[in-house]
Design a protein around this motif. Structure first.
Motif, mmCIF file in Angstrom:
data_model
loop_
_atom_site.group_PDB
_atom_site.id
_atom_site.type_symbol
_atom_site.label_atom_id
_atom_site.label_comp_id
_atom_site.label_asym_id
_atom_site.label_seq_id
_atom_site.Cartn_x
_atom_site.Cartn_y
_atom_site.Cartn_z
ATOM 1 N N ARG A 52 37.536 -59.357 -8.366
ATOM 2 C CA ARG A 52 36.633 -59.680 -9.928
ATOM 3 C C ARG A 52 35.303 -59.791 -9.414
ATOM 4 O O ARG A 52 34.559 -59.235 -10.710
ATOM 5 C CB ARG A 52 37.291 -60.946 -10.222
ATOM 6 N N HIS A 101 47.127 -57.203 -16.907
ATOM 7 C CA HIS A 101 48.141 -57.976 -15.919
ATOM 8 C C HIS A 101 48.499 -59.084 -16.680
ATOM 9 O O HIS A 101 50.139 -59.119 -15.923
ATOM 10 C CB HIS A 101 46.863 -58.617 -14.801
ATOM 11 N N GLU A 150 42.653 -57.939 -18.732
ATOM 12 C CA GLU A 150 43.514 -59.413 -18.458
ATOM 13 C C GLU A 150 44.909 -58.524 -19.032
ATOM 14 O O GLU A 150 46.013 -59.710 -19.241
ATOM 15 C CB GLU A 150 42.341 -60.109 -18.955
ATOM 16 N N GLU A 178 42.509 -60.027 -7.617
ATOM 17 C CA GLU A 178 41.613 -61.532 -7.988
ATOM 18 C C GLU A 178 40.050 -61.544 -6.630
ATOM 19 O O GLU A 178 38.689 -61.996 -7.075
ATOM 20 C CB GLU A 178 41.843 -62.759 -7.241
ATOM 21 N N ARG A 179 40.284 -61.211 -5.620
ATOM 22 C CA ARG A 179 39.242 -60.798 -5.035
ATOM 23 C C ARG A 179 38.146 -60.106 -5.376
ATOM 24 O O ARG A 179 36.997 -59.619 -4.593
ATOM 25 C CB ARG A 179 39.238 -60.554 -3.526
ATOM 26 N N ARG A 192 47.684 -61.719 -6.737
ATOM 27 C CA ARG A 192 46.620 -62.080 -6.091
ATOM 28 C C ARG A 192 45.924 -61.707 -5.951
ATOM 29 O O ARG A 192 44.303 -61.669 -4.886
ATOM 30 C CB ARG A 192 47.646 -63.465 -5.642
#
Length: 235
Positions: free
Chosen positions: A166, A150, A147, A163-164, A160
């Protein structure tokens, strides 16, 4: 890793009714990512509910979530089957490697001194957790580390897209960080990533991140799919 003689799901505490769906979802997802269900295996809702010690209502809700994540699918005349496989996992690993390496590239270009100091502080905490064999703390810090990268990258579009990933990242980390040797390898790789990003070494940071994600992913594939294949052959 599949053990046909052992329960594949842990019973849940009925007192967790307010968040029961989330607990069921997490338990099932972890079981799938751990290789406790074979690719194309048909799932029996009543049996799953009994193993978890819950009613079918939160189970159905959790299954719908898993379907949106692509881990399972409802097929005509077959019912609910597991889609997750070695091929699926390999694609996830390569996708994450591509995205994370680009984010590391941008982080190395954009990071400031405060961001670099934060990365090094997290590495120090990871070293302590690794020495203590605290896998749970390491998993938490791993999430913090990525994080921080990022944030340093100032990415919007790539953030974005990733995100999928994670849910997959959390599941695989829980599997591989149970291995002391893997914890040591991961710590060394994270140190290199932090050093190259903090130093603004764009190409080195991109390469270090990609190599780390691919190598740890290959280790995960070996644990889950090779071990499961051996177990199945032994039956």
């Amino acid at each position: 890793m599949q053990d046909h003689g052992a329960a594949r799901l842990e019973r849940l505490d009925p007192k967790l009714s307010l968040t029961l769906r989330d607990h069921v979802h997490k338990a099932l997802r972890m079981a799938i990512l751990s290789g406790r269900f074979a690719p194309q295996e048909k799932l029996n809702e009543r049996q799953l509910a009994e193993e978890l010690g819950v009613s079918t209502t939160p189970l159905k809700e959790a299954l719908r979530q898993l379907e949106t994540e692509g881990l399972i699918s409802t097929l005509p005349r077959r019912g609910i089957v597991v889609l997750y496989s070695r091929t699926w996992a390999e694609e996830m690993i390569l996708a994450r490697a591509a995205l994370e390496s680009m984010i590391a590239h941008l982080a190395a270009r954009r990071i400031d001194k405060a961001g670099g100091a934060a990365l090094h502080a997290t590495i120090a905490s990871m070293a302590e957790a690794s020495a203590a064999g605290d896998a749970g703390r390491l998993i938490e810090l791993n999430g913090v580390f990525h994080e921080q990268i990022h944030i340093a990258s100032q990415c919007l579009y790539l953030a974005r897209l990733i995100e999928r990933q994670r849910f997959y990242d959390e599941g695989t980390r829980r599997i591989i960080h149970s291995d002391p040797d893997e914890r040591a390898r991961a710590l060394a790789e994270h140190k290199l990533i932090a050093e190259t990003i903090a130093a603004g070494q764009v190409e080195a940071a991109e390469r270090a991140m990609r190599d780390h994600v691919v190598r740890s992913g290959e280790h995960y594939l070996g644990l889950v799919f090779t071990d499961r294949a051996r177990a199945a052959a032994a039956d």
